[in-house]
Motif scaffolding. Structure first.
Motif: not given
Length: 551
Positions: A307-311, A313-326
């Motif tokens: 779930a890392g924020i994509r695009g 420009g900070v660092g890691v791009d997660g895979i899913a955008e419309n997602v929440e981590i419990m």
């Protein structure tokens, strides 16, 4: 699971002829991804054809398939792990919030049995805020349990059937314990001896230079007739030339000390903090709302892959955008308890998780029935479970690796995916040398070698492990499900398997860390699907399946 957080210590261990774990997150990571090799940045998101890197085609999926589409569902992924830094800048807005709970009021507002569980729950602590950080291995706990009864027994004669099982467990656990403790004590002795020499040489050089910190160039520039200084200088330079650094050595030494002091210590029992009966699943009123805990170094990179924020420009791009981590904290440094895992799975299901990521594992499961019942419960509620295959470089078709989709009643969980790890090298080293495999028990592979990932406190690090291949699959699953929520968990699993990218002609080394035992096989023989998860192909197939369902 003996997770791979210390791979960059192998150079340090090599000169000592020691066997190091595979990947240590050294010194807690770095503040910017620019400090890490750019070749490994976000490679798991890349495409084999377009980018010439065998990632899982996430970027291509967004640009070619999803540019004009909107997701239909917010997907909740429960991360059962060590704890997660929910305040990491790359996870802002991506942490699940229990909207029916009021934070910090000391009341179970939603009557789910967990007080102030705003972002999840910690099963490794108590109401006073005390938390377990270290645990023994499961076989150490079993040995401690059975040794008083069986340590003087020499045969199974006169034992009941149940006692024979317990006696055999005692013998196995004693053998494992004695073997590993002997290995770790030898390693510790070598490290202690080396450390004495290191401290002496550093003290000599420090006294000569008049300062405690110095660069390798300053060390090389020393010119003196003092034999003691020259001896210390030459010794240090030799070690540096072999890839040694004092920091990595001390990190590895601390790692080995943990084995001796905690994981393999028969006298160590931190469970008194929780004050429950770990063999009683009904004794479930324990834990706290602290989802970060004392060791968020494993759950944080797992969450970032998904779930890392994509695009940004900070660092890691997660895979899913419309997602929440419990966030569910149930995995200590050491082996997790079956009861904690079972209750964490049930919490995830009852509180709305669609996918459960499980990047942990062990060789013994004394309360497997607890976990099996929870797995069947998740299966009945249409929840997809994704599990890391483990980092022992072994075929788990013939070796125990818990938890598992193979249940005690003889059935197999239909919504479970077991994941091995691949590298960015499409050659014989494609499969991680540490990754477990098995044509029956491993379903597919995903990137898990040399990944630049999140570390706690807004940091980053390069890590390896099936622990991080698993969330790649969880992330792809969440991405697909957010656009095709009409799929069932079983259908989503089939989509991921059928659409996995195959490399039918590719020959790879069997996973093993033994350089003398490098044998090759076809990549297709190491898992049930014979492939690597792929977001682009999965979304295309999901579209077809969804259209057929709508007819």
């Amino acid at each position: 699971m003996r997770t791979n957080l210390f791979r960059n210590l192998k150079a340090t261990a090599a000169f000592l002829l020691l066997s190091a774990p595979i990947a240590f997150a050294q010194d807690g990571g770095v503040s910017s991804v620019s400090e890490l090799d750019k070749a490994y940045h976000n490679w798991y998101n890349l495409d084999a054809k377009q980018d010439k890197v065998p990632g899982v085609s996430v970027n291509r999926a967004y640009s070619e398939l999803l540019a004009s589409k909107q997701p239909k569902k917010k997907v909740v992924v429960a991360v059962i792990d060590s704890g997660t830094d929910i305040n990491h800048e790359e996870l802002k807005g991506k942490i699940w919030v229990n909207k029916n709970e009021i934070a910090g009021n000391g009341i179970d507002d939603d009557n789910n049995g967990y007080t102030d569980d705003v972002h999840g729950w910690g099963f490794l602590g108590n109401a006073a805020g005390e938390n377990i950080e270290y645990e023994t291995y499961e076989y150490v706990r079993l040995l401690r349990k059975y040794a008083p009864k069986y340590k003087n027994v020499t045969s199974t004669q006169g034992l009941s059937e149940q006692e024979q099982k317990e006696y055999n467990t005692y013998l196995t656990t004693r053998k494992n314990f004695e073997k590993e403790l002997d290995e770790r004590l030898k390693t510790k002795a070598n490290l202690d001896g080396f450390g004495e020499v290191l401290n002496y040489c550093e003290a000599v050089i420090g006294k000569h230079l008049g300062k405690n910190t110095y660069t390798v160039n300053e060390l090389k520039a020393i010119s003196t007739s003092d034999a003691e200084v020259n001896k210390a200088k030459n010794w240090l330079l030799q070690k540096y030339s072999q890839g040694f650094t004092p920091e990595s050595f001390r990190a590895y030494k601390a790692h080995i000390d943990k084995y001796v002091n905690y994981h393999l210590n028969l006298e160590f029992n931190p469970r008194t903090i929780v004050a429950d009966n770990p063999e009683d699943i009904t004794d479930n009123k324990y834990g706290n709302s602290d989802v970060v805990g004392p060791r968020a170094d494993h759950g944080t990179p797992v969450a970032g892959v998904i779930a890392g924020i994509r695009g940004n420009g900070v660092g890691v791009d997660g895979i899913a955008e419309n997602v929440e981590i419990m966030v569910l904290r149930a995995v200590p440094s050491g082996d997790e308890r079956d009861k904690d895992i079972a209750l964490a799975i049930r919490y995830a299901v009852d509180n709305g998780a669609h996918i459960i990521n499980m990047s942990f594992g062990k060789d013994f499961s004394p309360q497997k029935n607890f976990v099996d019942e929870a797995v069947k419960y998740a299966e009945s509620k249409n929840v997809l479970m994704v599990h890391a295959a483990g980092n022992d470089g072994k075929n788990i078709d013939g070796a125990d690796n818990f938890p598992t989709k193979q249940l005690l009643d003889g059935t197999r969980a239909s919504t479970w995916l077991e994941v091995g790890a691949t590298s960015k090298n499409l050659d014989k080293t494609f499969v991680g040398e540490f990754s477990n495999y098995g044509v029956q028990n491993v379903d597919l592979f995903a990137p898990g070698v040399d990944l630049v990932l999140l570390a706690p406190d807004n940091k980053y690090d390069k890590m390896d492990g099936t622990s991080f291949a698993s969330p790649v699959v969880s992330g792809v699953a969440a991405l697909v499900w957010s656009y095709y929520p009409e799929l069932t968990a079983a259908e989503l699993k089939d989509v991921l398997l059928q659409s996995s990218v195959k490399y039918p002609k590719l020959k790879v080394y069997y996973p093993t860390e033994d350089p003398k035992n490098k044998k090759t096989t076809k990549f297709s023989t190491l898992s049930a699907s014979g492939g690597v998860v792929n977001a682009y192909e999965a979304l295309k197939l999901a579209e077809q399946v969804a259209q057929k369902k709508s007819l």
